[in-house]
Each structure stands twice: as C-alpha cells, then as structure tokens.
Design a protein around this motif. Structure first.
Motif, short mmCIF file in Angstrom:
data_model
loop_
_atom_site.label_atom_id
_atom_site.label_comp_id
_atom_site.label_asym_id
_atom_site.label_seq_id
_atom_site.Cartn_x
_atom_site.Cartn_y
_atom_site.Cartn_z
N ARG A 373 0.67 -1.20 -0.02
CA ARG A 373 0.16 0.05 0.07
C ARG A 373 0.79 1.23 -0.07
NH1 ARG A 373 -4.97 -0.82 4.27
NH2 ARG A 373 -5.64 1.04 3.19
N LEU A 374 2.02 1.18 0.67
CA LEU A 374 2.90 2.45 0.85
C LEU A 374 3.60 2.74 -0.48
CD1 LEU A 374 4.53 2.07 4.35
CD2 LEU A 374 2.98 3.85 3.66
N VAL A 375 3.96 1.64 -1.49
CA VAL A 375 4.30 1.79 -2.72
C VAL A 375 3.54 2.62 -3.50
CG1 VAL A 375 5.19 0.68 -4.69
CG2 VAL A 375 5.96 -0.26 -2.70
N ARG A 376 2.29 2.22 -3.52
CA ARG A 376 1.34 3.02 -4.23
C ARG A 376 0.87 4.37 -3.43
NH1 ARG A 376 -2.03 -0.85 -4.09
NH2 ARG A 376 -3.47 -0.21 -2.35
N ALA A 377 0.86 4.44 -2.34
CA ALA A 377 0.68 5.89 -1.83
C ALA A 377 1.96 6.83 -2.23
CB ALA A 377 0.42 5.66 -0.40
N ARG A 378 3.11 6.09 -2.08
CA ARG A 378 4.40 6.91 -2.39
C ARG A 378 4.34 7.34 -3.60
NH1 ARG A 378 7.26 3.92 0.66
NH2 ARG A 378 7.89 2.55 -1.07
#
Length: 466
Positions: A373-378
């Motif tokens: 999720r953090l990869v996408r949010a970043r």
C-alpha cells in the motif's frame, strides 16, 4: 528589503538563539556561531545577524568580545523551559509543534504531517482477537506489576528477531520498556549528565531534540546525506566536541527516508569506538523495509551500540511496548533505573498482546500488505505534489515519510501555520533541524495523503505565503 522584513528576520534569529540557550544547547560562556556562518545556515544577510546579536546583547543574554565574537552571558540561565505556554495554534513552530497539533487535533482534521499509519491500515481485528484471548489469562497477568525485564514471551520473540539480523544477544542483553521514547529517556538518564554533548542527525526526528532538551545537554547536529550522516563532519565533531552519545535511525531515517550505507556504517563505528562515543540506533521503522539493510548493532555486536525500538508504528500506538538491547552490565543498570522510575517493566497486558500478534504469521502478512500500500501511496503522493512544484529529496526504499523541497523562496513553517488555519496539520522542515537550515523542506506522511483536500489547501497556502 524593507525595514519590517529585516526586523522580522532578525527576530527569527533571536528566537533561535534564545531557544538554544533555554534548552541548554548553548551554555554560559559558549561562543555563538560567527555572523557569516549563522547568516549562511539561516539564509539571512550578515546585517540581519548583526542586528539580532546586538539586540540580544542589549538584553544581557549574550556578550560581545572584541576580536573574538559573541558569547553566551555567564549569568545563570532561567529555569528549564521546554516551550512557551501558548495556545496550540498560536505557539511557535518548534519540535513540539507537530506533536501537539497531531495528538490534539479535532475530529475531521487532516494530518499528513503526523508520524503514524491511518487506523484503518492497522491489524485491528487481530488486535481484538489478541485482547479477547487475555480474558482467559490468569489473575496474576491482569492484576500484578510487570517483570522487571518485561514479558518472557515477548523477549524470546525479540531475541529471535535480533538473531535473524546477526545480532548476538542473550536474555541478559534485552529488556522491555513502555515505549521506545521511554527507552531513550532511560538511556539518557543512565548515561548523560547536564552539560554533556550529544550528536543527532540534522535533520532528525523532532522528539529527539525535545527529549534531549529536557535532559539539559548540549545538542549538535550532524549534516545528513542520502547514505547516512556526513562522515567527515561526524569525525570532526567527535574530535572537537567529545560527545557522549550519537542518536540515529539506520533504516528509513526519519524524516528523510534515507538508508545507511555499509561504507558509512563501518566508518561511523570505527570513529565512535576510537572516541568512546556510544551510538543509540532507533530501529522503529525496520519492518517497513522491503529487505533488511545494514544495522549498526549487528556490525558492532552491542559493544558501542544500543538498539531501541517498538511496534507503535506497525501494530498499535495505543497498545505500546518498547525495548532496549545493549551490553549486559548496562541493561542491569537500566533495569534498576526503570524500577526507580516505573516500578517494574511495561504493562504485562500490552506485552502479551504484542507477543500474541508477533507469534503467528499474521504480522508478516500484515506488513507485506502495508508495504504494498505504501508503494502505491508514495507514487501517487509524489505525482500529485510535483504538480505543485514540491519535489522529494530522495525516493525512499520504504516507509511512509517523504522529505520534500518546497518551491524556492517558501518557508515551510509559514506554510504549515497557514494550512493549520484550514484544518490541515503539516510537518515543517525546521522542527527536524537543530541548525534551523531546513526551512524550505516539509515531511509528508504518504499514508495520510489520499484526501484531495490536502492538495487544495497546499495549493492555496503556497500562493498565499509567496
């Protein structure tokens, strides 16, 4: 430049000097930075610094010495004051500012400047199951104080995690604390005395500064690079300042998101050992890394390095427990200190809940999902900020922090104050910087950047502050 603008800049320089004296970063008799040096780091003209120094000298706070510069007055400093007692929105933007605004925010406030994941990202159902399992616990678990070193079950799990990293540690090297902040506080109480020197990264996690101020030590920043601290500056400071401690994050550094390189790690350890400086490695973001990287504790073997950490960022900031891994004799002393200040170890209830969460495969799956999720949010956050002229200092390997540069000429403190008036809590750069040289930077929490209103407020405040 108008006289009003120049006066405002001089006042900001004066506030910086006053805060450093009040927080004991500058002690009586200490030499102040040179006029040209402070002008360069603060981004103001030398004449502005001259005005600020002259006004502080008129107040009696500092004194000029012909041919040598300015020095802190030898008069005793006032009682320690961590921050001014102002209303939350009116207070100065200091290391307490983001914490106060984030923790005390009203419902509906947007918090892209906070330092934790959204509640809906956390393993709440698994936490509920762990809490329900305590209903079957014996009476002693629910009623008694904690073991002085903390839960046996959680310590066994942590020793296993340390062994996977290559840290050779036995039960005698490990103790649990209420939080990682308490862990650092205990270390400071145990190893520091007022007036000692401590090195921190510049920029670094703002609560390091706040906590060290309470311990009345001299705090000096080490410039931080994309591979870790500037080693040449670190070595020079060890030689001239003889610091007792150096505090850092090795993995996914807060606020920059950088990761320590092996080459820098080896040079840091060699320099610290040669100068008898102890390194405190805060590893709270370790589980956000896609793959493990260099750790000072693993390279050093807990001789000159103390490891601290917790699970408040990955499991729960409400059910909290931290830890300290260190030399056995230091752990013995720290255990006694925790008894004196806390009467025992951390809550057995909190410790058992965390042990329950770590014992199965659920935690690993939870963190895999968080990292995805953090990869996408970043990626999404970076793209949307770019449209506003806000660019990352680097692209982190993981984690939720994104350290960004604002468009030229903008002060992130002023942007943060303006955004707060519209219900958005931001994290301006200088709250992370002991030298106050990060005024053009802002830390964004990408996990909290999904609401389009944040970008609308940013767009308005960027135009307003110019």
């Amino acid at each position: 430049m108008t006289e009003t603008a120049k006066g405002s800049r001089a006042e900001r320089v004066m506030v910086t000097i006053r805060n450093r004296i009040a927080g004991r970063a500058l002690a009586p008799g200490d030499r102040l930075p040179s006029i040209r040096g402070l002008a360069a780091t603060a981004g103001v003209s030398p004449s502005t610094v001259v005005e600020a120094y002259d006004r502080l000298a008129a107040e009696g706070l500092i004194r000029p010495q012909r041919g040598s510069g300015f020095y802190v007055s030898n008069a005793a400093p006032p009682p320690l004051k961590l921050a001014e007692g102002e209303t939350p929105k009116a207070r100065a933007v200091d290391p307490f500012w983001v914490s106060r605004q984030s923790l005390d925010a009203e419902d509906g406030t947007l918090k892209p400047g906070c330092g934790w994941l959204p509640a809906e990202w956390m393993p709440n159902e698994a936490l509920r199951r762990a809490i329900r399992s305590l209903a079957r616990a014996d009476d002693a678990m629910l009623a008694y104080y904690g073991h002085t070193r903390g839960s046996h079950a959680l310590r066994r799990l942590l020793l296993g995690r340390l062994a996977e990293e290559g840290v050779a540690a036995g039960p005698e090297h490990l103790m649990l604390t209420n939080t990682s902040t308490q862990a650092l506080d205990l270390i400071c109480r145990f190893l520091l005395r007022p007036g000692d020197t401590v090195l921190i990264d510049d920029p670094c996690y703002f609560n390091f500064q706040a906590l060290l101020k309470a311990h009345q030590v001299k705090v000096i920043g080490v410039p931080y690079t994309t591979a870790g601290p500037d080693v040449a500056a670190f070595e020079a400071l060890l030689s001239t300042e003889r610091p007792r401690l150096y505090i850092t994050n090795s993995a996914l550094h807060n606020p920059t998101g950088a990761t320590l390189s092996p080459q820098v790690a080896h040079r840091l350890l060699n320099a610290a050992a040669a100068n008898d400086t102890i390194i405190v490695e805060d590893d709270i973001f370790a589980d956000f890394e896609p793959e493990p990287t260099t750790r000072l504790a693993a390279l050093d073997g807990l001789h000159h390095v103390i490891r601290i950490g917790s699970f408040s960022k990955t499991l729960s900031a409400s059910v909290r427990c931290g830890y300290i891994a260190a030399r056995a004799d230091w752990v013995e002393g720290l255990v006694d200190l925790q008894i004196a200040t806390n009467f025992g170890g951390p809550s057995p209830v909190s410790s058992e809940i965390i042990a329950h969460m770590l014992a199965g495969g659920g935690y690993r799956k939870h963190m895999e999902d968080v990292r995805r999720r953090l990869v996408r949010a970043r990626r999404e956050t970076t793209d949307r900020l770019a449209r506003l002229g806000i660019t990352p200092w680097l692209s982190p390997r993981g984690g939720f922090n994104l350290w960004c540069r604002l468009p030229d000429g903008l002060d992130s403190g002023e942007v943060a104050q303006a955004a707060l008036a519209e219900g958005v809590v931001l994290a301006p750069g200088n709250v992370f910087s002991v030298s106050q040289t990060a005024g053009n930077f802002m830390r964004f929490n990408v996990a909290h950047m999904g609401d389009p209103r944040i970008y609308e407020v940013l767009a308005r405040t960027l135009k307003r502050v110019v």
